[in-house]
Write a protein that holds these residues in place. Structure first.
Motif, PDB file in Angstrom:
ATOM      1  N   THR A   2     -28.189   1.896 -63.204  1.00  0.00           N
ATOM      2  CA  THR A   2     -27.878  -0.090 -63.799  1.00  0.00           C
ATOM      3  C   THR A   2     -26.626   0.074 -63.700  1.00  0.00           C
ATOM      4  O   THR A   2     -25.570   1.116 -63.969  1.00  0.00           O
ATOM      5  CB  THR A   2     -28.485   0.022 -64.947  1.00  0.00           C
ATOM      6  OG1 THR A   2     -28.026   0.535 -66.168  1.00  0.00           O
ATOM      7  CG2 THR A   2     -29.916   0.315 -65.162  1.00  0.00           C
ATOM      8  N   SER A   3     -26.491  -0.627 -63.102  1.00  0.00           N
ATOM      9  CA  SER A   3     -24.906  -0.987 -63.613  1.00  0.00           C
ATOM     10  C   SER A   3     -24.679  -2.878 -64.190  1.00  0.00           C
ATOM     11  O   SER A   3     -25.319  -3.628 -63.605  1.00  0.00           O
ATOM     12  CB  SER A   3     -24.083  -1.527 -62.228  1.00  0.00           C
ATOM     13  OG  SER A   3     -24.565  -2.038 -61.343  1.00  0.00           O
ATOM     14  N   THR A   4     -23.513  -3.050 -64.401  1.00  0.00           N
ATOM     15  CA  THR A   4     -23.179  -3.830 -65.700  1.00  0.00           C
ATOM     16  C   THR A   4     -21.430  -4.676 -64.949  1.00  0.00           C
ATOM     17  O   THR A   4     -21.315  -3.947 -64.539  1.00  0.00           O
ATOM     18  CB  THR A   4     -23.533  -4.122 -66.686  1.00  0.00           C
ATOM     19  OG1 THR A   4     -23.225  -3.576 -67.564  1.00  0.00           O
ATOM     20  CG2 THR A   4     -25.182  -4.472 -66.917  1.00  0.00           C
ATOM     21  N   VAL A   5     -20.835  -5.952 -64.741  1.00  0.00           N
ATOM     22  CA  VAL A   5     -19.756  -6.263 -65.076  1.00  0.00           C
ATOM     23  C   VAL A   5     -19.532  -7.555 -65.586  1.00  0.00           C
ATOM     24  O   VAL A   5     -20.384  -8.053 -66.329  1.00  0.00           O
ATOM     25  CB  VAL A   5     -19.971  -7.303 -63.301  1.00  0.00           C
ATOM     26  CG1 VAL A   5     -18.733  -7.014 -63.152  1.00  0.00           C
ATOM     27  CG2 VAL A   5     -20.150  -5.834 -62.900  1.00  0.00           C
ATOM     28  N   ILE A  15     -16.555  -2.104 -64.839  1.00  0.00           N
ATOM     29  CA  ILE A  15     -18.083  -2.336 -63.345  1.00  0.00           C
ATOM     30  C   ILE A  15     -18.441  -1.039 -64.314  1.00  0.00           C
ATOM     31  O   ILE A  15     -18.546   0.392 -64.348  1.00  0.00           O
ATOM     32  CB  ILE A  15     -18.523  -2.030 -62.714  1.00  0.00           C
ATOM     33  CG1 ILE A  15     -17.461  -2.568 -61.231  1.00  0.00           C
ATOM     34  CG2 ILE A  15     -19.789  -2.090 -61.739  1.00  0.00           C
ATOM     35  CD1 ILE A  15     -17.105  -2.481 -59.665  1.00  0.00           C
ATOM     36  N   SER A  16     -19.598  -1.015 -65.348  1.00  0.00           N
ATOM     37  CA  SER A  16     -20.388   0.126 -66.348  1.00  0.00           C
ATOM     38  C   SER A  16     -21.070  -0.182 -65.819  1.00  0.00           C
ATOM     39  O   SER A  16     -22.797  -0.281 -65.559  1.00  0.00           O
ATOM     40  CB  SER A  16     -20.228  -0.765 -67.534  1.00  0.00           C
ATOM     41  OG  SER A  16     -19.124  -0.929 -68.253  1.00  0.00           O
ATOM     42  N   PHE A  17     -21.579   1.641 -64.930  1.00  0.00           N
ATOM     43  CA  PHE A  17     -22.263   2.701 -64.629  1.00  0.00           C
ATOM     44  C   PHE A  17     -23.821   3.442 -65.635  1.00  0.00           C
ATOM     45  O   PHE A  17     -22.785   3.621 -66.970  1.00  0.00           O
ATOM     46  CB  PHE A  17     -22.382   3.034 -63.632  1.00  0.00           C
ATOM     47  CG  PHE A  17     -22.083   2.536 -62.943  1.00  0.00           C
ATOM     48  CD1 PHE A  17     -22.460   2.111 -61.654  1.00  0.00           C
ATOM     49  CD2 PHE A  17     -20.473   2.392 -62.782  1.00  0.00           C
ATOM     50  CE1 PHE A  17     -21.416   1.353 -60.819  1.00  0.00           C
ATOM     51  CE2 PHE A  17     -19.716   1.431 -61.703  1.00  0.00           C
ATOM     52  CZ  PHE A  17     -20.350   1.178 -60.302  1.00  0.00           C
ATOM     53  N   GLU A  18     -24.590   3.296 -65.562  1.00  0.00           N
ATOM     54  CA  GLU A  18     -25.834   4.016 -66.536  1.00  0.00           C
ATOM     55  C   GLU A  18     -26.432   5.318 -65.696  1.00  0.00           C
ATOM     56  O   GLU A  18     -27.279   4.226 -65.118  1.00  0.00           O
ATOM     57  CB  GLU A  18     -26.662   3.593 -67.287  1.00  0.00           C
ATOM     58  CG  GLU A  18     -27.362   4.408 -68.461  1.00  0.00           C
ATOM     59  CD  GLU A  18     -27.502   3.971 -69.853  1.00  0.00           C
ATOM     60  OE1 GLU A  18     -28.284   4.768 -70.681  1.00  0.00           O
ATOM     61  OE2 GLU A  18     -27.270   2.947 -69.883  1.00  0.00           O
ATOM     62  N   ILE A  19     -26.084   6.363 -65.368  1.00  0.00           N
ATOM     63  CA  ILE A  19     -27.259   6.856 -65.166  1.00  0.00           C
ATOM     64  C   ILE A  19     -28.700   7.857 -65.381  1.00  0.00           C
ATOM     65  O   ILE A  19     -28.061   8.549 -66.022  1.00  0.00           O
ATOM     66  CB  ILE A  19     -26.672   8.366 -63.466  1.00  0.00           C
ATOM     67  CG1 ILE A  19     -25.417   7.238 -62.516  1.00  0.00           C
ATOM     68  CG2 ILE A  19     -26.617   9.281 -62.625  1.00  0.00           C
ATOM     69  CD1 ILE A  19     -24.290   8.135 -62.588  1.00  0.00           C
ATOM     70  N   PRO A  20     -30.021   7.650 -65.363  1.00  0.00           N
ATOM     71  CA  PRO A  20     -30.830   7.938 -65.880  1.00  0.00           C
ATOM     72  C   PRO A  20     -30.340   9.963 -66.122  1.00  0.00           C
ATOM     73  O   PRO A  20     -29.784  10.295 -65.617  1.00  0.00           O
ATOM     74  CB  PRO A  20     -32.142   7.946 -65.052  1.00  0.00           C
ATOM     75  CG  PRO A  20     -32.015   6.491 -63.505  1.00  0.00           C
ATOM     76  CD  PRO A  20     -30.121   6.943 -64.031  1.00  0.00           C
ATOM     77  N   ALA A  21     -30.444  10.398 -67.284  1.00  0.00           N
ATOM     78  CA  ALA A  21     -31.303  11.700 -67.655  1.00  0.00           C
ATOM     79  C   ALA A  21     -31.222  12.470 -66.734  1.00  0.00           C
ATOM     80  O   ALA A  21     -30.974  13.877 -66.301  1.00  0.00           O
ATOM     81  CB  ALA A  21     -31.471  12.374 -68.976  1.00  0.00           C
ATOM     82  N   GLU A  22     -32.741  12.623 -66.467  1.00  0.00           N
ATOM     83  CA  GLU A  22     -33.190  13.003 -64.538  1.00  0.00           C
ATOM     84  C   GLU A  22     -32.378  13.639 -63.822  1.00  0.00           C
ATOM     85  O   GLU A  22     -32.004  14.242 -63.137  1.00  0.00           O
ATOM     86  CB  GLU A  22     -34.595  12.858 -64.808  1.00  0.00           C
ATOM     87  CG  GLU A  22     -34.459  11.461 -63.886  1.00  0.00           C
ATOM     88  CD  GLU A  22     -34.629  10.026 -65.265  1.00  0.00           C
ATOM     89  OE1 GLU A  22     -35.525   9.009 -64.962  1.00  0.00           O
ATOM     90  OE2 GLU A  22     -34.086  10.492 -66.269  1.00  0.00           O
ATOM     91  N   THR A  74     -22.642   6.018 -56.786  1.00  0.00           N
ATOM     92  CA  THR A  74     -23.231   4.099 -56.910  1.00  0.00           C
ATOM     93  C   THR A  74     -22.173   3.643 -57.385  1.00  0.00           C
ATOM     94  O   THR A  74     -22.655   2.147 -56.557  1.00  0.00           O
ATOM     95  CB  THR A  74     -22.996   5.061 -59.083  1.00  0.00           C
ATOM     96  OG1 THR A  74     -22.300   5.195 -58.909  1.00  0.00           O
ATOM     97  CG2 THR A  74     -25.131   6.007 -58.556  1.00  0.00           C
ATOM     98  N   TYR A  75     -21.086   3.766 -56.279  1.00  0.00           N
ATOM     99  CA  TYR A  75     -19.733   2.847 -57.391  1.00  0.00           C
ATOM    100  C   TYR A  75     -19.924   1.777 -56.045  1.00  0.00           C
ATOM    101  O   TYR A  75     -19.911   0.745 -56.194  1.00  0.00           O
ATOM    102  CB  TYR A  75     -18.288   3.374 -57.275  1.00  0.00           C
ATOM    103  CG  TYR A  75     -17.745   2.986 -56.529  1.00  0.00           C
ATOM    104  CD1 TYR A  75     -16.938   1.439 -57.743  1.00  0.00           C
ATOM    105  CD2 TYR A  75     -16.643   2.779 -56.139  1.00  0.00           C
ATOM    106  CE1 TYR A  75     -15.966   1.125 -57.837  1.00  0.00           C
ATOM    107  CE2 TYR A  75     -15.431   2.534 -55.674  1.00  0.00           C
ATOM    108  CZ  TYR A  75     -14.971   1.180 -56.586  1.00  0.00           C
ATOM    109  OH  TYR A  75     -13.817   0.468 -56.135  1.00  0.00           O
ATOM    110  N   PHE A  76     -19.902   2.188 -54.623  1.00  0.00           N
ATOM    111  CA  PHE A  76     -19.971   1.676 -53.423  1.00  0.00           C
ATOM    112  C   PHE A  76     -21.369   0.962 -53.245  1.00  0.00           C
ATOM    113  O   PHE A  76     -21.122   0.006 -53.369  1.00  0.00           O
ATOM    114  CB  PHE A  76     -19.687   2.222 -52.412  1.00  0.00           C
ATOM    115  CG  PHE A  76     -18.259   3.129 -51.947  1.00  0.00           C
ATOM    116  CD1 PHE A  76     -17.047   2.278 -52.005  1.00  0.00           C
ATOM    117  CD2 PHE A  76     -18.341   4.704 -52.723  1.00  0.00           C
ATOM    118  CE1 PHE A  76     -16.299   3.398 -52.031  1.00  0.00           C
ATOM    119  CE2 PHE A  76     -17.141   5.668 -52.354  1.00  0.00           C
ATOM    120  CZ  PHE A  76     -15.779   4.728 -52.169  1.00  0.00           C
ATOM    121  N   LYS A  77     -21.728   0.875 -53.958  1.00  0.00           N
ATOM    122  CA  LYS A  77     -23.055   0.824 -54.023  1.00  0.00           C
ATOM    123  C   LYS A  77     -23.583  -0.888 -54.492  1.00  0.00           C
ATOM    124  O   LYS A  77     -23.665  -1.556 -54.412  1.00  0.00           O
ATOM    125  CB  LYS A  77     -24.665   1.566 -54.202  1.00  0.00           C
ATOM    126  CG  LYS A  77     -25.884   0.928 -54.763  1.00  0.00           C
ATOM    127  CD  LYS A  77     -27.123   1.387 -54.406  1.00  0.00           C
ATOM    128  CE  LYS A  77     -28.054   0.846 -54.362  1.00  0.00           C
ATOM    129  NZ  LYS A  77     -28.693  -1.051 -55.469  1.00  0.00           N
TER     130      LYS A  77
END
Length: 433
Positions: A2-5, A15-22, A74-77
């Motif tokens: 997920t990403s929020t701006v 831009i803040s990202f959260e990448i799932p633990a798995e 994740t960043y460029f997407k």
């Protein structure tokens, strides 16, 4: 993922990202597997190091590789998803990479400001009124005359005067010890030119060819060489020759030496025409600068610091190139890179603001540059340079950056023309600007 701006300002977004633990755990496993294949630890063959030792010795490498891989993924997407067009590299802040835990990281970037340009019609500016003046023509004629001057030996027995040239040998010393750079042979010096330390040239007035003199001077406190600044120096000078400058007469014969002219009046007319062209171009540049400043005054905007830095770097490079052509350097002007940037930062910021606002006006008014505009400019450039049009055109067709810069310049010229057509322009004398 997920990403929020978050908008930190009109030109900065986080831009803040959260990448799932798995996903994080899977990437950790993959990277450690890659490292294990090439790991080299004493006592083990390459690729045979136990996983526990790999994880113990290569954790920092793993974390760096995992962050890079997840960033690329994740960043460029996110930029595409949120329609963000950065003008700077991202500033990354990240949590520690851990198995079984989600990874949070942020990327802060600068972006172009969203500009709703306003009040660009009816801008009030002053334009300098061109006034024909014979003084610059006379000054240019005198320069040409000086360039054609001949140096001839002064009559025997006569003394050197201010304006004469002396050919000298000299040795400079301080407290009787010669210093570096204080010696020369057959040096030609115009008395009164101010090229040497104050007082040096004055003490050679009245000298005759063959005469020896001792010249004493004090180096200025602000002299560039700190070892000499403020010190008293003595120069042993031998005057080898004294020359007088003879200027040619300003007549038709003088004019003929410049090729296309048969009379002095024709030469003067050409110089007057060139002066008017130069003054017209200067006045045009000045009023364009004033219209941009007026536009900025009506539309104060924030600009990315990255663009200001790029503009400063370009200005610095241009300055260094100009100085190099004159065999000078920034240091000779009493500056270095940092002091130059400090001095010209406001100017660079103003130029960036102006460019962005002109672009905004172009978009709002649908002002564009088409192929005929480019071709007309290239023809004018070829004619001015005395070059073949097709060769000039081919150069710009094959050099994308050069053509892009040319189109940008033409677009700005069109916008500036539009603004001036719709401005309230008052012609004034130069001293009323």
């Amino acid at each position: 993922m997920t990403s929020t701006v978050e908008s930190l300002s009109s030109v900065k977004k986080k831009i803040s990202f959260e990448i799932p633990a798995e996903r994080v755990s899977a990437e950790i496993e993959k990277v450690f597997g890659q490292i294990q294949k090439r790991a080299a630890i004493k006592g083990f063959r390459k690729g045979k190091v136990p996983r526990s030792l790999v994880e113990q010795n290569y954790r920092s490498m793993m974390e760096s590789d995992v962050l890079k891989n997840l960033f690329d993924e994740t960043y460029f997407k996110a930029l595409a998803d949120h329609k963000i067009f950065p003008v700077s590299h991202p500033h990354i802040e990240s949590d520690e990479v851990k198995r079984g835990e989600a990874l949070k990281y942020s990327a802060t970037v600068e972006v172009f400001p969203e500009i709703d340009v306003k009040d660009y019609k009816g801008l009030e500016v002053k334009r300098e009124r061109f006034v024909s003046d014979v003084a610059p023509v006379e000054a240019r004629l005198n320069e040409m005359r000086e360039g054609m001057a001949e140096l001839k030996p002064l009559e025997e027995g006569k003394c050197a005067e201010t304006g004469n040239f002396v050919v000298i040998d000299f040795v400079g010393s301080i407290d009787g010890i010669p210093f570096e750079g204080g010696t020369a042979e057959s040096y030609q010096l115009e008395l009164g030119s101010g090229r040497f330390i104050p007082g040096f040239e004055d003490q050679l007035v009245g000298a005759k060819a063959g005469e020896q003199r001792t010249v004493e001077v004090t180096f200025p406190e602000e002299y560039g060489n700190k070892d000499l600044a403020g010190k008293v120096a003595s120069f042993a000078v031998t005057v080898k020759e004294v020359k007088v400058k003879e200027l040619p007469e300003l007549d038709d014969e003088f004019a003929m030496q410049f090729g296309e002219f048969e009379t002095l009046e024709q030469l003067k007319a050409k110089l007057a025409e060139l002066h008017e062209d130069q003054e017209t171009a200067r006045i045009k540049a000045d009023v364009q600068d004033r219209i941009v400043k007026a536009l900025i005054g009506k539309n104060e905007i924030e600009v990315p610091s990255t663009l200001v830095e790029r503009q400063l770097q370009m200005m610095l490079s241009n300055m260094k190139n100009r100085l190099a052509q004159q065999r000078l350097s920034l240091e000779m002007m009493g500056m270095d890179d940092e002091s130059f940037k400090t001095h010209y930062r406001d100017s660079a910021e103003s130029q960036v603001k102006g460019s962005l606002l002109l672009e905004a006006v172009a978009k709002k008014e649908g002002i564009t540059v088409d192929d005929p505009d480019v071709e007309a400019k290239l023809r004018a450039m070829a004619e001015e340079a005395g070059q073949d049009f097709d060769r000039v055109k081919d150069f710009y067709e094959q050099n994308h950056n050069a053509k892009e810069n040319l189109v940008a310049h033409l677009n700005e010229e069109k916008v500036l023309g539009y603004l001036l057509e719709n401005a309230v322009v008052t012609e004034v004398a130069k001293d009323e600007l």
